[in-house]
Design a protein around this motif. Structure first.
Motif, PDB file in Angstrom:
ATOM      1  N   THR A 189    -115.227 -67.396 -13.108  1.00 32.72           N
ATOM      2  CA  THR A 189    -115.807 -68.716 -13.328  1.00 32.72           C
ATOM      3  C   THR A 189    -116.180 -69.341 -11.983  1.00 32.72           C
ATOM      4  O   THR A 189    -115.979 -68.730 -10.931  1.00 32.72           O
ATOM      5  CB  THR A 189    -114.802 -69.632 -14.051  1.00 32.72           C
ATOM      6  OG1 THR A 189    -113.628 -69.791 -13.228  1.00 32.72           O
ATOM      7  CG2 THR A 189    -114.386 -69.045 -15.403  1.00 32.72           C
ATOM      8  N   CYS A 190    -116.675 -70.571 -12.045  1.00 30.85           N
ATOM      9  CA  CYS A 190    -117.023 -71.289 -10.809  1.00 30.85           C
ATOM     10  C   CYS A 190    -115.775 -71.949 -10.231  1.00 30.85           C
ATOM     11  O   CYS A 190    -115.684 -73.189 -10.161  1.00 30.85           O
ATOM     12  CB  CYS A 190    -118.101 -72.324 -11.094  1.00 30.85           C
ATOM     13  SG  CYS A 190    -119.694 -71.609 -11.519  1.00 30.85           S
ATOM     14  N   GLU A 191    -114.834 -71.135  -9.843  1.00 32.93           N
ATOM     15  CA  GLU A 191    -113.606 -71.637  -9.222  1.00 32.93           C
ATOM     16  C   GLU A 191    -113.964 -72.201  -7.856  1.00 32.93           C
ATOM     17  O   GLU A 191    -114.697 -71.580  -7.079  1.00 32.93           O
ATOM     18  CB  GLU A 191    -112.601 -70.490  -9.094  1.00 32.93           C
ATOM     19  CG  GLU A 191    -111.164 -70.937  -8.916  1.00 32.93           C
ATOM     20  CD  GLU A 191    -110.788 -71.050  -7.457  1.00 32.93           C
ATOM     21  OE1 GLU A 191    -109.840 -71.773  -7.154  1.00 32.93           O
ATOM     22  OE2 GLU A 191    -111.458 -70.407  -6.628  1.00 32.93           O
ATOM     23  N   LEU A 223    -108.684 -58.926 -25.982  1.00 33.31           N
ATOM     24  CA  LEU A 223    -107.388 -59.518 -25.675  1.00 33.31           C
ATOM     25  C   LEU A 223    -107.519 -61.020 -25.393  1.00 33.31           C
ATOM     26  O   LEU A 223    -106.760 -61.839 -25.937  1.00 33.31           O
ATOM     27  CB  LEU A 223    -106.759 -58.808 -24.476  1.00 33.31           C
ATOM     28  CG  LEU A 223    -105.359 -59.272 -24.057  1.00 33.31           C
ATOM     29  CD1 LEU A 223    -104.370 -59.106 -25.195  1.00 33.31           C
ATOM     30  CD2 LEU A 223    -104.891 -58.493 -22.831  1.00 33.31           C
ATOM     31  N   ILE A 224    -108.480 -61.385 -24.553  1.00 32.37           N
ATOM     32  CA  ILE A 224    -108.676 -62.794 -24.207  1.00 32.37           C
ATOM     33  C   ILE A 224    -109.163 -63.585 -25.420  1.00 32.37           C
ATOM     34  O   ILE A 224    -108.756 -64.735 -25.628  1.00 32.37           O
ATOM     35  CB  ILE A 224    -109.669 -62.939 -23.037  1.00 32.37           C
ATOM     36  CG1 ILE A 224    -109.124 -62.233 -21.787  1.00 32.37           C
ATOM     37  CG2 ILE A 224    -109.923 -64.409 -22.725  1.00 32.37           C
ATOM     38  CD1 ILE A 224    -107.778 -62.747 -21.327  1.00 32.37           C
ATOM     39  N   LEU A 225    -110.011 -62.976 -26.240  1.00 31.12           N
ATOM     40  CA  LEU A 225    -110.480 -63.646 -27.451  1.00 31.12           C
ATOM     41  C   LEU A 225    -109.310 -63.946 -28.382  1.00 31.12           C
ATOM     42  O   LEU A 225    -109.199 -65.058 -28.934  1.00 31.12           O
ATOM     43  CB  LEU A 225    -111.521 -62.777 -28.170  1.00 31.12           C
ATOM     44  CG  LEU A 225    -112.025 -63.317 -29.510  1.00 31.12           C
ATOM     45  CD1 LEU A 225    -112.706 -64.665 -29.322  1.00 31.12           C
ATOM     46  CD2 LEU A 225    -112.975 -62.312 -30.170  1.00 31.12           C
ATOM     47  N   ILE A 229    -116.079 -66.756 -19.736  1.00 31.12           N
ATOM     48  CA  ILE A 229    -115.493 -65.461 -19.384  1.00 31.12           C
ATOM     49  C   ILE A 229    -115.818 -64.418 -20.451  1.00 31.12           C
ATOM     50  O   ILE A 229    -116.199 -63.281 -20.142  1.00 31.12           O
ATOM     51  CB  ILE A 229    -113.969 -65.596 -19.215  1.00 31.12           C
ATOM     52  CG1 ILE A 229    -113.646 -66.485 -18.003  1.00 31.12           C
ATOM     53  CG2 ILE A 229    -113.316 -64.224 -19.047  1.00 31.12           C
ATOM     54  CD1 ILE A 229    -112.188 -66.844 -17.884  1.00 31.12           C
ATOM     55  N   LEU A 230    -115.672 -64.792 -21.713  1.00 32.67           N
ATOM     56  CA  LEU A 230    -115.962 -63.864 -22.812  1.00 32.67           C
ATOM     57  C   LEU A 230    -117.422 -63.446 -22.798  1.00 32.67           C
ATOM     58  O   LEU A 230    -117.743 -62.268 -23.018  1.00 32.67           O
ATOM     59  CB  LEU A 230    -115.607 -64.514 -24.155  1.00 32.67           C
ATOM     60  CG  LEU A 230    -114.118 -64.778 -24.406  1.00 32.67           C
ATOM     61  CD1 LEU A 230    -113.928 -65.528 -25.717  1.00 32.67           C
ATOM     62  CD2 LEU A 230    -113.328 -63.476 -24.420  1.00 32.67           C
ATOM     63  N   ASP A 231    -118.304 -64.390 -22.523  1.00 34.05           N
ATOM     64  CA  ASP A 231    -119.726 -64.073 -22.463  1.00 34.05           C
ATOM     65  C   ASP A 231    -120.027 -63.120 -21.304  1.00 34.05           C
ATOM     66  O   ASP A 231    -120.857 -62.213 -21.438  1.00 34.05           O
ATOM     67  CB  ASP A 231    -120.538 -65.367 -22.299  1.00 34.05           C
ATOM     68  CG  ASP A 231    -122.028 -65.099 -22.214  1.00 34.05           C
ATOM     69  OD1 ASP A 231    -122.615 -64.673 -23.235  1.00 34.05           O
ATOM     70  OD2 ASP A 231    -122.615 -65.314 -21.132  1.00 34.05           O
ATOM     71  N   SER A 232    -119.332 -63.307 -20.192  1.00 34.03           N
ATOM     72  CA  SER A 232    -119.560 -62.435 -19.032  1.00 34.03           C
ATOM     73  C   SER A 232    -119.123 -61.003 -19.302  1.00 34.03           C
ATOM     74  O   SER A 232    -119.675 -60.065 -18.722  1.00 34.03           O
ATOM     75  CB  SER A 232    -118.819 -62.983 -17.805  1.00 34.03           C
ATOM     76  OG  SER A 232    -117.415 -62.812 -17.929  1.00 34.03           O
ATOM     77  N   PHE A 233    -118.125 -60.836 -20.177  1.00 39.48           N
ATOM     78  CA  PHE A 233    -117.666 -59.490 -20.515  1.00 39.48           C
ATOM     79  C   PHE A 233    -118.709 -58.718 -21.323  1.00 39.48           C
ATOM     80  O   PHE A 233    -118.699 -57.491 -21.346  1.00 39.48           O
ATOM     81  CB  PHE A 233    -116.371 -59.560 -21.322  1.00 39.48           C
ATOM     82  CG  PHE A 233    -115.167 -59.905 -20.487  1.00 39.48           C
ATOM     83  CD1 PHE A 233    -115.122 -59.669 -19.129  1.00 39.48           C
ATOM     84  CD2 PHE A 233    -114.040 -60.487 -21.072  1.00 39.48           C
ATOM     85  CE1 PHE A 233    -114.022 -59.984 -18.361  1.00 39.48           C
ATOM     86  CE2 PHE A 233    -112.922 -60.801 -20.312  1.00 39.48           C
ATOM     87  CZ  PHE A 233    -112.914 -60.549 -18.959  1.00 39.48           C
ATOM     88  N   LEU A 234    -119.607 -59.429 -22.005  1.00 43.45           N
ATOM     89  CA  LEU A 234    -120.592 -58.782 -22.874  1.00 43.45           C
ATOM     90  C   LEU A 234    -121.993 -58.760 -22.287  1.00 43.45           C
ATOM     91  O   LEU A 234    -122.864 -58.059 -22.794  1.00 43.45           O
ATOM     92  CB  LEU A 234    -120.633 -59.502 -24.234  1.00 43.45           C
ATOM     93  CG  LEU A 234    -119.335 -59.531 -25.040  1.00 43.45           C
ATOM     94  CD1 LEU A 234    -119.548 -60.312 -26.330  1.00 43.45           C
ATOM     95  CD2 LEU A 234    -118.845 -58.127 -25.341  1.00 43.45           C
ATOM     96  N   THR A 235    -122.203 -59.553 -21.222  1.00 41.59           N
ATOM     97  CA  THR A 235    -123.540 -59.680 -20.641  1.00 41.59           C
ATOM     98  C   THR A 235    -123.666 -58.831 -19.381  1.00 41.59           C
ATOM     99  O   THR A 235    -122.836 -58.956 -18.475  1.00 41.59           O
ATOM    100  CB  THR A 235    -123.834 -61.147 -20.280  1.00 41.59           C
ATOM    101  OG1 THR A 235    -123.591 -61.960 -21.431  1.00 41.59           O
ATOM    102  CG2 THR A 235    -125.269 -61.316 -19.827  1.00 41.59           C
TER     103      THR A 235
END
Length: 319
Positions: free
Chosen positions: A179-181, A31-33, A82-88
């Motif tokens: 993220t680093c908010e 969805l985000i992608l 964010i996308l990378d975190s969903f897969l890692t």
């Protein structure tokens, strides 16, 4: 000395994200992608038409091009992470990368607040002083206005990021965010953050409160001027020139108020659900607004729609 050693030992942070909800990660990845691709396409097309079409070489569309570029920069500073975190499985980010990401996200958000107020001033002059519009909003005025938005946002971000990174981080390095908010990072500091809190409060007043007041007063005068126009067609035409900007402002600030203004749950079970809801709201805030901006301006602006059609026809004819 102890704090200095702890700070030096922190080389990475762990981004919690949706680690507790692996099924949601796969769904939100797609969805985000998809939304990110729409952001790149929509805002990219807006930038292209505002640069290539001579009819759009006006202050309003110059600001719009800046807004589109800003939205691309804002989402690109966080969405790939964010996308990378969903897969890692292990969602880590280096300390230095966290600093850069924090700076970029804060800078883009602060810049958009100022830029939207500049766009409100442009609409105020166009509606309330149409005869003087070419004189007031000339190139020597609107280019520095846009540039000052970027400078102000970057300066504020530099100050906040520098203050945050001077804090000692000891023990827990898990950021309960995608993220680093900056607020999430400040919670990990093992020192007094009162200076950061005060500084953030002042920054929020300057970059949220002042622009909101400025935009509100601008539209009070705009609406008063529109209502004095005798013909219905004249009122409709005048309002149509600022309706897209007003819609973007409502979406942008409305989402911020919804995120930070809603009451917190005191029930432990409800707090967990609210934590998930807060994360999802924050996630979609970072992509929904940039995705909607080009759609709003395309649907509510005849000049942009005409420019997009001309661009498409030129490309098809060239082939």
């Amino acid at each position: 000395m102890v704090n200095a050693n702890w700070t030096a030992s922190v080389t990475e942070f762990v981004l919690l994200g949706l680690s507790a909800h692996p099924k949601l990660e796969k769904m939100f990845f797609m969805l985000i992608l998809l939304m990110y691709l729409v952001i790149l396409l929509g805002n990219g097309v807006l930038i292209l038409v505002t640069v290539s079409d001579s009819h759009l070489h006006t202050p309003m569309y110059f600001f719009l091009g800046n807004l589109s570029f800003l939205d691309i920069c804002y989402t690109t500073s966080s969405v790939p992470l964010i996308l990378d975190s969903f897969l890692t499985p292990r969602k880590t980010i280096l300390f230095s990368a966290c600093v850069v990401q924090m700076f970029l996200s804060f800078a883009m958000g602060a810049t958009e607040c100022v830029l939207l107020s500049m766009m409100a001033f442009d609409r105020y002059v166009a509606i309330c002083n149409p005869l003087r519009y070419p004189v007031i909003m000339n190139k020597a005025a609107y280019v520095p206005m846009a540039a000052s938005s970027w400078v102000a946002g970057s300066t504020a971000s530099m100050v906040q990021t520098s203050l945050a990174m001077r804090l000692p981080f000891c023990g827990d390095n898990i950021i309960n965010h995608f993220t680093c908010e900056i607020l999430a990072v400040l919670k990990l500091a093992c020192a007094d953050i009162s200076v950061n809190v005060i500084s953030m409060g002042v920054t929020n007043v300057i970059f949220l409160g002042v622009p909101v007041l400025f935009i509100s007063f601008s539209y009070v005068f705009i609406l008063a001027t529109i209502l004095r126009i005798p013909s219905v067609e004249g009122r409709r035409k005048a309002f149509s020139t600022c309706s897209a900007h007003l819609t973007v402002v409502v979406v942008f600030y409305g989402t911020i108020l919804f995120m930070y203004g809603k009451p917190k749950s005191k029930d432990p079970l409800g707090a967990d659900k609210q934590d998930l809801a807060d994360k999802l709201i924050s996630l979609f805030y970072g992509v929904v607004t940039p995705m909607l901006n080009p759609i709003i301006y395309s649907l509510r602006n005849k000049d942009v729609k005409a420019a997009v059609r001309n661009l498409v026809f030129q490309k098809c004819f060239a082939q």
